[in-house]
Write a protein that holds these residues in place. Structure first.
Motif, mmCIF file in Angstrom:
data_model
loop_
_atom_site.group_PDB
_atom_site.id
_atom_site.type_symbol
_atom_site.label_atom_id
_atom_site.label_comp_id
_atom_site.label_asym_id
_atom_site.label_seq_id
_atom_site.Cartn_x
_atom_site.Cartn_y
_atom_site.Cartn_z
ATOM 1 N N ALA A 129 -13.659 21.178 16.503
ATOM 2 C CA ALA A 129 -12.799 21.534 17.639
ATOM 3 C C ALA A 129 -12.710 23.048 17.762
ATOM 4 O O ALA A 129 -11.673 23.655 17.470
ATOM 5 C CB ALA A 129 -11.409 20.919 17.466
ATOM 6 N N PRO A 130 -13.809 23.700 18.185
ATOM 7 C CA PRO A 130 -13.818 25.167 18.234
ATOM 8 C C PRO A 130 -12.775 25.767 19.178
ATOM 9 O O PRO A 130 -12.357 26.901 18.987
ATOM 10 C CB PRO A 130 -15.238 25.513 18.691
ATOM 11 N N ARG A 131 -12.341 25.012 20.178
ATOM 12 C CA ARG A 131 -11.300 25.514 21.093
ATOM 13 C C ARG A 131 -9.942 24.925 20.763
ATOM 14 O O ARG A 131 -9.024 24.929 21.560
ATOM 15 C CB ARG A 131 -11.671 25.176 22.544
ATOM 16 N N GLY A 132 -9.812 24.385 19.548
ATOM 17 C CA GLY A 132 -8.543 23.835 19.110
ATOM 18 C C GLY A 132 -8.340 22.407 19.595
ATOM 19 O O GLY A 132 -9.142 21.868 20.345
ATOM 20 N N LEU A 133 -7.261 21.822 19.145
ATOM 21 C CA LEU A 133 -6.918 20.452 19.532
ATOM 22 C C LEU A 133 -5.654 20.412 20.385
ATOM 23 O O LEU A 133 -5.067 19.364 20.577
ATOM 24 C CB LEU A 133 -6.710 19.584 18.286
ATOM 25 N N GLY A 134 -5.230 21.550 20.876
ATOM 26 C CA GLY A 134 -4.049 21.610 21.729
ATOM 27 C C GLY A 134 -2.970 22.503 21.139
ATOM 28 O O GLY A 134 -2.935 22.766 19.944
ATOM 29 N N ASN A 135 -2.113 22.948 22.020
ATOM 30 C CA ASN A 135 -1.041 23.854 21.619
ATOM 31 C C ASN A 135 -0.144 23.245 20.558
ATOM 32 O O ASN A 135 0.311 23.940 19.652
ATOM 33 C CB ASN A 135 -0.190 24.239 22.834
ATOM 34 N N ARG A 160 0.892 39.410 14.168
ATOM 35 C CA ARG A 160 0.029 38.880 15.229
ATOM 36 C C ARG A 160 -0.291 37.420 14.932
ATOM 37 O O ARG A 160 -0.470 37.048 13.773
ATOM 38 C CB ARG A 160 -1.291 39.642 15.316
ATOM 39 N N VAL A 161 -0.367 36.639 15.991
ATOM 40 C CA VAL A 161 -0.770 35.244 15.869
ATOM 41 C C VAL A 161 -1.751 34.956 16.991
ATOM 42 O O VAL A 161 -1.456 35.231 18.152
ATOM 43 C CB VAL A 161 0.441 34.286 15.978
ATOM 44 N N PHE A 162 -2.910 34.447 16.651
ATOM 45 C CA PHE A 162 -3.904 34.039 17.629
ATOM 46 C C PHE A 162 -4.068 32.528 17.494
ATOM 47 O O PHE A 162 -4.318 32.028 16.394
ATOM 48 C CB PHE A 162 -5.252 34.724 17.375
ATOM 49 N N LEU A 163 -3.918 31.805 18.583
ATOM 50 C CA LEU A 163 -4.048 30.363 18.562
ATOM 51 C C LEU A 163 -5.381 29.965 19.187
ATOM 52 O O LEU A 163 -5.861 30.607 20.102
ATOM 53 C CB LEU A 163 -2.882 29.718 19.309
ATOM 54 N N ALA A 164 -5.960 28.887 18.693
ATOM 55 C CA ALA A 164 -7.288 28.452 19.144
ATOM 56 C C ALA A 164 -7.256 27.822 20.536
ATOM 57 O O ALA A 164 -8.180 27.992 21.317
ATOM 58 C CB ALA A 164 -7.884 27.463 18.148
ATOM 59 N N SER A 165 -6.198 27.093 20.830
ATOM 60 C CA SER A 165 -6.147 26.350 22.090
ATOM 61 C C SER A 165 -5.764 27.263 23.251
ATOM 62 O O SER A 165 -4.937 28.159 23.089
ATOM 63 C CB SER A 165 -5.129 25.225 21.992
ATOM 64 N N PRO A 166 -6.333 27.019 24.427
ATOM 65 C CA PRO A 166 -5.949 27.807 25.607
ATOM 66 C C PRO A 166 -4.482 27.591 25.928
ATOM 67 O O PRO A 166 -3.956 26.494 25.790
ATOM 68 C CB PRO A 166 -6.833 27.259 26.707
#
Length: 172
Positions: A129-135, A160-166
């Protein structure tokens, strides 16, 4: 070709989510293939996508519930990763424990810790899941890691926090 089937892993998170949801009138298990009686089990074989769906269903009405869930859920059994994180003496030791036992914390989870001069960078992603599985998944995993780091009163302030999901427009 045929799509790859995601392997299931034993997890205490799925039944804990089902029990929490039931107290709020939410059926979080049936839509991902669980029987309501499965909520009474200590652990269930579950995939990362099933858990992501359950977390997404839990967020209806509260889009950021993932940030609070680690404190709200009650587990009947802790996996080795949770036990190691709970007894770790420092935040860095917590992150190392979460790294070592990542797939037991959340199916398919990978984690890494990079130590700097006065900081540590903790990176997590879910295999496949390169773009994450959701917020909700991103926020749950973030809150879980920070909660363990803050046990015992340690002050941990992420810079700083970077999340994978859009992110949806207008959210956090």
């Amino acid at each position: 070709g045929r799509p790859m089937r995601e392997p299931a892993s034993q997890s205490a998170l799925a039944p804990a989510l089902m029990r929490w949801g039931a107290t709020r009138g939410l059926d979080l298990g049936t839509r991902v293939g669980f029987d309501p009686a499965d909520a009474e089990r200590d652990e269930l074989p579950v995939t990362s996508r099933q858990l992501a769906t359950m977390l997404e269903l839990a967020s209806e009405g509260d889009p950021h519930i993932g940030l609070a869930l680690p404190e709200l859920l009650s587990y009947r059994r802790y996996d080795p990763g949770a036990l190691a994180a709970r007894v770790a003496p420092t935040p860095l030791a917590v992150l190392d424990a979460l790294k070592r036992f990542a797939p037991l914390v959340f199916p398919g989870l990978r984690a890494d810790v990079v130590e700097g001069a006065n900081c540590a960078t903790f990176v997590m992603d879910v295999r496949g899941a390169p773009r994450g599985l959701g917020n909700c998944v991103d926020e749950y995993l973030l809150a879980l890691a920070l909660g363990y780091c803050r046990r015992g009163g340690t002050i941990v302030n992420p810079t700083r926090v970077f999340l994978a999901s859009p992110r949806a427009p207008g959210s956090l």
